[in-house]
Motif scaffolding. Structure first.
Motif, PDB file in Angstrom:
ATOM      1  N   ALA A 168       1.775  13.951  16.003  1.00 26.95           N
ATOM      2  CA  ALA A 168       1.610  12.528  16.328  1.00 26.95           C
ATOM      3  C   ALA A 168       0.430  12.421  17.284  1.00 26.95           C
ATOM      4  N   TYR A 169      -0.433  11.434  17.059  1.00 25.63           N
ATOM      5  CA  TYR A 169      -1.511  11.240  18.027  1.00 25.63           C
ATOM      6  C   TYR A 169      -1.952   9.794  18.123  1.00 25.63           C
ATOM      7  N   ASP A 170      -2.374   9.445  19.326  1.00 27.11           N
ATOM      8  CA  ASP A 170      -3.042   8.178  19.592  1.00 27.11           C
ATOM      9  C   ASP A 170      -4.533   8.467  19.404  1.00 27.11           C
ATOM     10  N   HIS A 182      -4.559   6.394  13.995  1.00 22.87           N
ATOM     11  CA  HIS A 182      -3.472   7.119  14.656  1.00 22.87           C
ATOM     12  C   HIS A 182      -2.595   7.856  13.636  1.00 22.87           C
ATOM     13  N   ALA A 183      -1.706   8.695  14.132  1.00 20.61           N
ATOM     14  CA  ALA A 183      -0.756   9.367  13.242  1.00 20.61           C
ATOM     15  C   ALA A 183       0.592   9.502  13.908  1.00 20.61           C
ATOM     16  N   LEU A 184       1.632   9.322  13.105  1.00 21.46           N
ATOM     17  CA  LEU A 184       2.989   9.667  13.556  1.00 21.46           C
ATOM     18  C   LEU A 184       3.490  10.885  12.792  1.00 21.46           C
ATOM     19  N   PRO A 195      -1.741  14.401  26.655  1.00 24.20           N
ATOM     20  CA  PRO A 195      -0.543  13.625  26.288  1.00 24.20           C
ATOM     21  C   PRO A 195      -0.738  12.679  25.102  1.00 24.20           C
ATOM     22  N   ASP A 196      -1.990  12.451  24.663  1.00 23.05           N
ATOM     23  CA  ASP A 196      -2.163  11.584  23.484  1.00 23.05           C
ATOM     24  C   ASP A 196      -2.078  12.354  22.171  1.00 23.05           C
ATOM     25  N   ARG A 220       0.727  15.066  20.395  1.00 26.40           N
ATOM     26  CA  ARG A 220       1.997  15.800  20.510  1.00 26.40           C
ATOM     27  C   ARG A 220       2.307  16.489  19.184  1.00 26.40           C
ATOM     28  N   PHE A 226      -0.207  -4.668  25.104  1.00 24.31           N
ATOM     29  CA  PHE A 226       0.291  -3.310  24.888  1.00 24.31           C
ATOM     30  C   PHE A 226       0.063  -2.823  23.460  1.00 24.31           C
ATOM     31  N   ARG A 284      -3.004  -3.665  21.856  1.00 26.71           N
ATOM     32  CA  ARG A 284      -4.404  -3.950  21.550  1.00 26.71           C
ATOM     33  C   ARG A 284      -5.120  -2.797  20.858  1.00 26.71           C
ATOM     34  N   PHE A 309      -2.071   3.686  10.813  1.00 22.21           N
ATOM     35  CA  PHE A 309      -1.269   4.870  11.174  1.00 22.21           C
ATOM     36  C   PHE A 309      -0.991   5.697   9.916  1.00 22.21           C
ATOM     37  N   PRO A 338       3.165   9.928  22.147  1.00 22.92           N
ATOM     38  CA  PRO A 338       1.783   9.654  22.578  1.00 22.92           C
ATOM     39  C   PRO A 338       1.489   8.171  22.751  1.00 22.92           C
ATOM     40  N   PHE A 339       2.264   7.299  22.108  1.00 21.60           N
ATOM     41  CA  PHE A 339       1.991   5.863  22.197  1.00 21.60           C
ATOM     42  C   PHE A 339       2.710   5.193  23.364  1.00 21.60           C
TER      43      PHE A 339
END
Lengths: 237, 237
Positions: free
Chosen positions: A4-6, A51-53, A76-77, A79, A112, A114, A230, B111-112
């Motif tokens: 997962a990443y932001d 992004h990805a989950l 932390p962005d 995981r 939150f 954006r 995503f 991460p979000f």
């Protein structure tokens, strides 16, 4: 491993000269942990800001690293959600059977969301959007909805099967869910850009079959921005 | 006006020398729009990193600015939700009857939510946490759970009434909901820090009445971090 990443701070999943990418960040952590140079291959080359989950990547290593230790070396962005051994025939990209992407729209600005949602400035006709979306379902040549990939990207077969394109409304948020056997470069964002043109009345939903037949970007809508997109999951056998 | 903001990039609500604050950012936009120097007074001085979904602020101006124009002059991490005329007796801070804060805990790293939730590294005993939380309900002198305010902050009466301290579980997320007639400086974060000590077994829940009676920070737990804290709403008559 599933990841997962932001994507806000990254130039995309794939390594880029002079810009931080998800791939190089994970490779650096793995190389420290396993004490040898590790390269990873991702299922999907998500673009800058996407992004990805449930991104999937594979790599070859002397042993399985500990999930906890790997996450401790990552920012932390990013995981790592799961990590497991796979047969040597497994390939994160070529073994993928199906991918799911979500695209998030918002009717009201939300500080939150954006970086993860497209704030719609105009009122949309969601029935027109649904009518348009239905034309994309099934097996088509999606050339009209694909941008030319950059240098070094393999050419992708343009015929894809879209199993699902659902519009889910939740309060003042709208989610477009895409499920296909594969996606061309910027295909989701080009379909969304076209559907937004349809929803705001600039394009008839019934021109979509014609746009598909043209096999040219010329008639399709613009590419929607990357930050509401995503990668949700990648399915394998 | 009611205001939502992502406090990540700000030194808090209140103006600070040499650091961007929510207050100065909004005052700058209002002053441009209304062509005179405008000062705003907020209901709550949220700390650096603390967020809001329903902060309230008032100001005196020659006319009511348009919501749309005001938001156009503000960065996307600050959104004015509503704006309305009030009687001259209205004061965002002194007229407030009740405030609601949420504190977000997460059982798994996401991460979000890294800037809006505290990732718990250990397993917590939520029954102990609930037992401890019950002792805070009602009217108490909360001095033991208050840090000394900085220079220029008015002294607050230490006796407050906590109407509600609920623990809400949603999947792998936990939300602590606080509702009181007022809060002392860092009071929510000090209560959370103490309840986390209780939940991990380092402190007995039954020592909380004693800590309250002591009127000293000495026995209470540490101050929990600011980024999982949200000012949710402020109630007026």
């Amino acid at each position: 491993m599933t990841i997962a990443y932001d994507g806000t701070a990254y130039a995309g999943f794939q390594s880029q000269p002079n810009s931080p990418s998800i791939q190089t960040t994970i490779e650096k952590a793995l190389s420290i942990l396993l004490r040898e140079k590790i390269s990873i291959i991702g299922a999907s080359r998500t673009d800058a800001g996407v992004h990805a989950l449930g991104q999937v990547a594979h790599f070859t290593a002397p042993h399985l690293p500990l999930l906890y230790s790997l996450n401790a070396l990552l920012p932390p962005d990013i995981r790592i959600l799961t990590i497991e051994e796979v047969p040597p025939t497994f390939h994160a990209r070529y073994s993928a059977l199906r991918k799911t992407y979500y695209y998030h729209l918002a009717l009201h600005p939300d500080p939150f969301r954006r970086n993860i949602s497209l704030n719609l400035k105009m009122k949309l006709d969601l029935n027109r959007l649904k009518t348009g979306a239905a034309y994309f379902l099934g097996t088509h040549d999606f050339t009209s909805f694909s941008n030319k990939a950059g240098r070094g990207c393999a050419k992708n077969k343009p015929i894809k099967t879209l199993y699902r394109l659902d519009l889910i409304e939740e309060g003042d948020r709208i989610r477009l869910e895409f499920e296909a056997d594969g996606f061309l470069y910027k295909m989701v964002r080009n379909i969304v850009g076209t559907l937004l043109e349809v929803a705001r009345g600039a394009l008839s939903p019934h021109t979509i079959p014609k746009i598909l037949q043209e096999k040219s970007r010329r008639l399709a809508g613009p590419t929607a921005p990357p930050h509401p997109l995503f990668l949700i999951k990648v399915d394998y056998e």
